[in-house]
Design a protein around this motif. Structure first.
Motif, mmCIF file in Angstrom:
data_model
loop_
_atom_site.group_PDB
_atom_site.id
_atom_site.type_symbol
_atom_site.label_atom_id
_atom_site.label_comp_id
_atom_site.label_asym_id
_atom_site.label_seq_id
_atom_site.Cartn_x
_atom_site.Cartn_y
_atom_site.Cartn_z
ATOM 1 N N GLU A 1 25.881 47.588 40.583
ATOM 2 C CA GLU A 1 25.290 48.574 41.474
ATOM 3 C C GLU A 1 26.354 48.984 42.484
ATOM 4 N N VAL A 2 26.534 50.282 42.662
ATOM 5 C CA VAL A 2 27.516 50.785 43.612
ATOM 6 C C VAL A 2 26.775 51.609 44.649
ATOM 7 N N ALA A 3 26.892 51.206 45.904
ATOM 8 C CA ALA A 3 26.149 51.876 46.983
ATOM 9 C C ALA A 3 26.837 53.172 47.401
ATOM 10 N N ASP A 4 26.068 54.076 48.006
ATOM 11 C CA ASP A 4 26.646 55.287 48.604
ATOM 12 C C ASP A 4 27.717 54.890 49.603
ATOM 13 N N GLY A 5 28.881 55.495 49.515
ATOM 14 C CA GLY A 5 29.940 55.238 50.482
ATOM 15 C C GLY A 5 30.773 54.011 50.196
ATOM 16 N N GLU A 6 30.482 53.343 49.086
ATOM 17 C CA GLU A 6 31.237 52.138 48.764
ATOM 18 C C GLU A 6 32.602 52.487 48.146
ATOM 19 N N PHE A 7 33.535 51.557 48.248
ATOM 20 C CA PHE A 7 34.842 51.664 47.586
ATOM 21 C C PHE A 7 34.984 50.378 46.779
ATOM 22 N N LEU A 8 34.786 50.511 45.464
ATOM 23 C CA LEU A 8 34.752 49.355 44.578
ATOM 24 C C LEU A 8 35.997 49.317 43.697
ATOM 25 N N ALA A 9 36.597 48.155 43.582
ATOM 26 C CA ALA A 9 37.693 47.973 42.623
ATOM 27 C C ALA A 9 37.181 47.148 41.450
ATOM 28 N N MET B 1 37.361 52.332 41.393
ATOM 29 C CA MET B 1 38.753 52.343 40.946
ATOM 30 C C MET B 1 39.050 51.145 40.044
ATOM 31 N N VAL B 2 39.660 51.422 38.924
ATOM 32 C CA VAL B 2 40.131 50.352 38.045
ATOM 33 C C VAL B 2 41.592 50.080 38.357
ATOM 34 N N THR B 3 41.941 48.808 38.478
ATOM 35 C CA THR B 3 43.344 48.467 38.689
ATOM 36 C C THR B 3 43.616 47.066 38.149
ATOM 37 N N HIS B 4 44.880 46.786 37.819
ATOM 38 C CA HIS B 4 45.198 45.396 37.505
ATOM 39 C C HIS B 4 46.089 44.809 38.596
ATOM 40 N N ASP B 5 46.234 45.573 39.709
ATOM 41 C CA ASP B 5 47.124 45.194 40.798
ATOM 42 C C ASP B 5 46.280 44.715 41.986
ATOM 43 N N SER B 6 46.385 43.421 42.334
ATOM 44 C CA SER B 6 45.512 42.886 43.383
ATOM 45 C C SER B 6 45.840 43.473 44.756
ATOM 46 N N VAL C 1 35.180 43.588 41.703
ATOM 47 C CA VAL C 1 34.530 42.830 40.629
ATOM 48 C C VAL C 1 35.564 42.637 39.522
ATOM 49 N N TYR C 2 35.327 41.631 38.709
ATOM 50 C CA TYR C 2 36.329 41.237 37.711
ATOM 51 C C TYR C 2 35.730 41.347 36.327
ATOM 52 N N ILE C 3 36.519 41.874 35.391
ATOM 53 C CA ILE C 3 36.048 41.982 34.019
ATOM 54 C C ILE C 3 36.984 41.167 33.133
ATOM 55 N N HIS C 4 36.358 40.405 32.237
ATOM 56 C CA HIS C 4 37.136 39.557 31.341
ATOM 57 C C HIS C 4 36.409 39.468 30.021
ATOM 58 N N ASP C 5 37.083 39.803 28.933
ATOM 59 C CA ASP C 5 36.457 39.796 27.601
ATOM 60 C C ASP C 5 35.096 40.489 27.583
ATOM 61 N N GLY C 6 35.003 41.615 28.273
ATOM 62 C CA GLY C 6 33.775 42.409 28.223
ATOM 63 C C GLY C 6 32.632 41.912 29.091
ATOM 64 N N HIS C 7 32.904 40.894 29.927
ATOM 65 C CA HIS C 7 31.890 40.392 30.857
ATOM 66 C C HIS C 7 32.334 40.654 32.280
ATOM 67 N N LEU C 8 31.361 40.959 33.142
ATOM 68 C CA LEU C 8 31.676 41.281 34.529
ATOM 69 C C LEU C 8 31.333 40.106 35.434
ATOM 70 N N TYR C 9 32.217 39.834 36.390
ATOM 71 C CA TYR C 9 32.024 38.708 37.316
ATOM 72 C C TYR C 9 32.188 39.209 38.755
ATOM 73 N N ASP C 10 31.384 38.643 39.660
ATOM 74 C CA ASP C 10 31.447 39.066 41.064
ATOM 75 C C ASP C 10 32.643 38.494 41.793
#
Ligand code: ADP
Ligand code: ADP
Length: 223
Positions: free
Chosen positions: A23-31, A192-197, A207-216
């Motif tokens: 879930e992405v809220a209005d005004g959020e900046f998610l990586a 935004m998708v990135t691999h740069d921390s 949030v983190y994605i690994h082998d098609g699963h998402l983790y907080d």
């Protein structure tokens, strides 16, 4: 702004995404972070209404676009979303000004209005004086500024950026991330998708994605 529930995606028998809830809220900046091949592009294509072949539920501003035809989807993308990619995807024979104007071509607004919108975003991304240049005459960072200006000229609700700094050096990446931060401060939601921390640190949440699963959080990633 955006909510997906139990999203799944297969390429043949290969499971690219499984049980994605976000879930992405209005005004959020998610990586969204994850290694190569983890499913980042697959997910962002679904979030950006570029791919409709998935299972699960999708809501953008409380609307589901599951049964929507392609023409209507491109209209929704044009009106509500702005895209920024790693390799800029600019039109090579168009000037800076013309590239930025592209999303407005089919808009019914008056020409003077369109001109004001283009000039406004050129200022926002700091490209004054470069209007007549071709992309090939610009640095990578300047080309990404053009791409950002093009993505925001329609005043979209949501910006989707796929590795926006992937082709840039670290100083230029910082400049680009400062632009995203400014946009976010003025109310634009960003995914935004990135691999740069270091780049992900500009976001409010990662949030983190690994082998098609998402983790907080990174610690809970099952490797
Ligand atoms: P990322 O963006 O994190 O690098 P992708 O979403 O591009 O990952 O890909 C996730 C997985 O799905 C990878 O194993 C990739 O090989 C596979 N994949 C991506 N696109 C296709 C496709 N069109 N056909 C088959 N497999 C694909
Ligand atoms: P506008 O926003 O310009 O009024 P419309 O709502 O008339 O656009 O939609 C343009 C096209 O998209 C029409 O062909 C319409 O049938 C189709 N369309 C509109 N809403 C949906 C929807 N929720 N799902 C599928 N197609 C839709």
């Amino acid at each position: 702004m955006l909510k997906v529930t139990n999203i799944g995606k297969r390429y043949g028998k290969f499971i690219a995404l499984e049980n994605i809830n976000l879930e992405v809220a209005d005004g959020e900046f998610l990586a969204i972070m994850g290694p190569s091949g983890s499913g980042k592009s697959t997910l962002i294509n679904i979030l950006g209404l570029l791919d409709q072949k998935y299972t699960g539920e999708y809501l953008l501003k409380d609307k589901s676009y599951k049964e929507t035809n392609d023409n209507y989807l491109s209209k929704i993308r044009g009106d509500q979303l702005g895209f920024v990619f790693q390799n800029f995807k600019l039109l090579t024979t168009y000037s800076v000004y013309e590239n930025i104007e592209v999303p407005l071509i089919y808009s019914k607004q008056k020409q003077t209005n369109k001109h004001a919108l283009v000039e406004d975003v050129i200022k926002k991304v700091g490209l004054e004086g470069k209007e007549k240049n071709l992309p090939s005459e610009l640095s990578g960072g300047q080309q990404q500024r053009v791409a950002i200006a093009r993505a925001i000229v329609n005043r979209p609700n949501l910006i989707i950026a796929d590795e926006p700094t992937g082709a840039l050096d670290s100083k230029t990446s910082t400049e680009i991330m400062n632009i995203f931060t400014e946009l976010n401060k003025t109310g634009t939601t960003i995914i935004m998708v990135t691999h740069d921390s270091e780049v992900a640190d500009y976001a409010m949440r990662t949030v983190y994605i690994h082998d098609g699963h998402l983790y907080d959080d990174e610690k809970s990633v099952k490797k």
